[in-house]
Design an enzyme around this catalytic site. Structure first.
Site, PDB file in Angstrom:
ATOM      1  N   HIS A   1       0.827  -1.250  -0.068  1.00 13.77           N
ATOM      2  CA  HIS A   1       0.082  -0.348  -0.038  1.00 13.77           C
ATOM      3  C   HIS A   1       0.851   1.300   0.209  1.00 13.77           C
ATOM      4  O   HIS A   1       0.613   2.090  -0.681  1.00 13.77           O
ATOM      5  CB  HIS A   1      -0.978  -0.018   1.161  1.00 13.77           C
ATOM      6  CG  HIS A   1      -1.980   1.075   1.235  1.00 13.77           C
ATOM      7  ND1 HIS A   1      -2.873   1.260   0.409  1.00 13.77           N
ATOM      8  CD2 HIS A   1      -2.460   1.912   2.045  1.00 13.77           C
ATOM      9  CE1 HIS A   1      -3.697   2.176   0.518  1.00 13.77           C
ATOM     10  NE2 HIS A   1      -3.334   2.948   1.636  1.00 13.77           N
ATOM     11  N   PHE A   2       2.086   1.230   0.990  1.00  9.58           N
ATOM     12  CA  PHE A   2       2.876   2.553   0.979  1.00  9.58           C
ATOM     13  C   PHE A   2       4.312   2.096  -0.113  1.00  9.58           C
ATOM     14  O   PHE A   2       5.231   2.086   0.354  1.00  9.58           O
ATOM     15  CB  PHE A   2       3.080   2.715   2.276  1.00  9.58           C
ATOM     16  CG  PHE A   2       1.868   3.586   3.087  1.00  9.58           C
ATOM     17  CD1 PHE A   2       1.853   4.794   2.818  1.00  9.58           C
ATOM     18  CD2 PHE A   2       1.306   2.740   4.003  1.00  9.58           C
ATOM     19  CE1 PHE A   2       0.837   5.357   3.611  1.00  9.58           C
ATOM     20  CE2 PHE A   2       0.368   3.535   4.746  1.00  9.58           C
ATOM     21  CZ  PHE A   2       0.011   4.831   4.362  1.00  9.58           C
TER      22      PHE A   2
END
Length: 295
Positions: free
Chosen positions: A271-272
């Site tokens: 996600h990051f």
């Protein structure tokens, strides 16, 4: 040891926008093409720290903290309307306040419903889009959202379970899931620790619960966003974690439906993705902006 002159170019500022203090990071020369960086949950402009330093030699970059996040004001839920519509108004107010007439948008997670509201309402101001796990299609939702949508439909019975998403274990998971073993050591621990410190401030969990509940109304905007894509065809770069369990890769691929010229890159990341693939993403963004917005 030599110190990067790029890193020294970042400035940290706070301005009043409609009675609330809004913090933002700025880098680069204002005479250059502008790129506005809109962060996700539970982060802040800190997530863009490396990108600000990396691209500041060629672009003007502005990365705000939303109200309730980072170094911006955090009024209690009974003193501020915590909705994505309101966060959009404040973000646009900041850009007007500091004089950013036209800009490309980089959106991640929460940044998408904020940035795409701005783009759909003011297409003449947006020169290009970059999305990193910034969803605009139903296909992007994964089972992660099942609990949040149950909470949106009926808050009280699900609040206790949703609060688990505000814990240290959950915040760390957001950074580490989907990351190849040989890249885990690239994640700066202060990133998720700083996010958690923000969540742990008195009253902040209530702010986040309100935004969780309000997220349902972003989905009502998707047809409007997609119509904006079809009508205005903004140059679009998609740099997305292929292993993201929050907004899945189907959400990245869906952009091609309305933006057939979109440049879509699925990275071996979660996600990051900026934490683990920052060098790759910075190179993609630089090349994309040079071709589409640089004079």
């Amino acid at each position: 040891m030599a110190v990067s002159t790029k890193a020294l170019d970042v400035r940290y500022r706070t301005v009043d926008v409609d009675g609330v203090e809004v913090f933002y990071r700025e880098a680069g020369d204002p005479s250059r093409p502008a790129l506005v960086l809109l962060h996700g949950f539970p982060s802040s402009s800190h997530m863009y720290r490396r990108l600000l330093a990396e691209l500041s030699d060629e672009f003007w970059l502005i990365a705000p903290d939303y109200v309730g996040f980072g170094r911006s004001a955090t009024p209690p839920v009974d003193g501020f309307t915590y909705s994505f519509e309101k966060l959009t108004q404040v973000t646009l107010g900041l850009l007007d306040r500091i004089g950013v007439p036209r800009f490309a948008l980089y959106v991640q997670d929460y940044g998408a419903p904020i940035g795409l509201r701005i783009a759909a309402a003011h297409p003449e101001r947006v020169t290009a889009l970059v999305t990193q796990s910034g969803n605009a299609y139903q296909e992007g939702f994964t089972p992660f959202w099942d609990l949040l949508f149950r909470h949106a439909a009926d808050r009280a019975p699900h609040e206790s379970a949703v609060r688990e998403l505000l814990t240290l274990a959950s915040t760390r998971w957001q950074y580490e899931h989907g990351v190849p073993a040989d890249r885990l050591d690239r994640i700066a621990p202060e990133a998720w620790l700083l996010d958690q410190a923000g969540l742990d401030r008195p009253g902040n969990q209530e702010i986040q619960l309100q935004l969780f509940w309000d997220y349902q109304f972003n989905l009502e905007q998707y047809p409007r966003f997609q119509e904006y894509f079809r009508t205005h065809r903004p140059p679009t770069l998609v740099a997305w974690g292929a292993n993201d369990e929050i907004f899945g890769p189907a959400g990245a691929e869906a952009f091609a439906r309305d933006l057939p010229d979109a440049e879509i890159h699925l990275l071996d990341a979660g996600h990051f993705a900026l934490e683990t693939h920052g060098t790759e993403i910075a190179a993609l963004v630089r090349d994309f902006l040079r071709r589409n917005v640089a004079g």
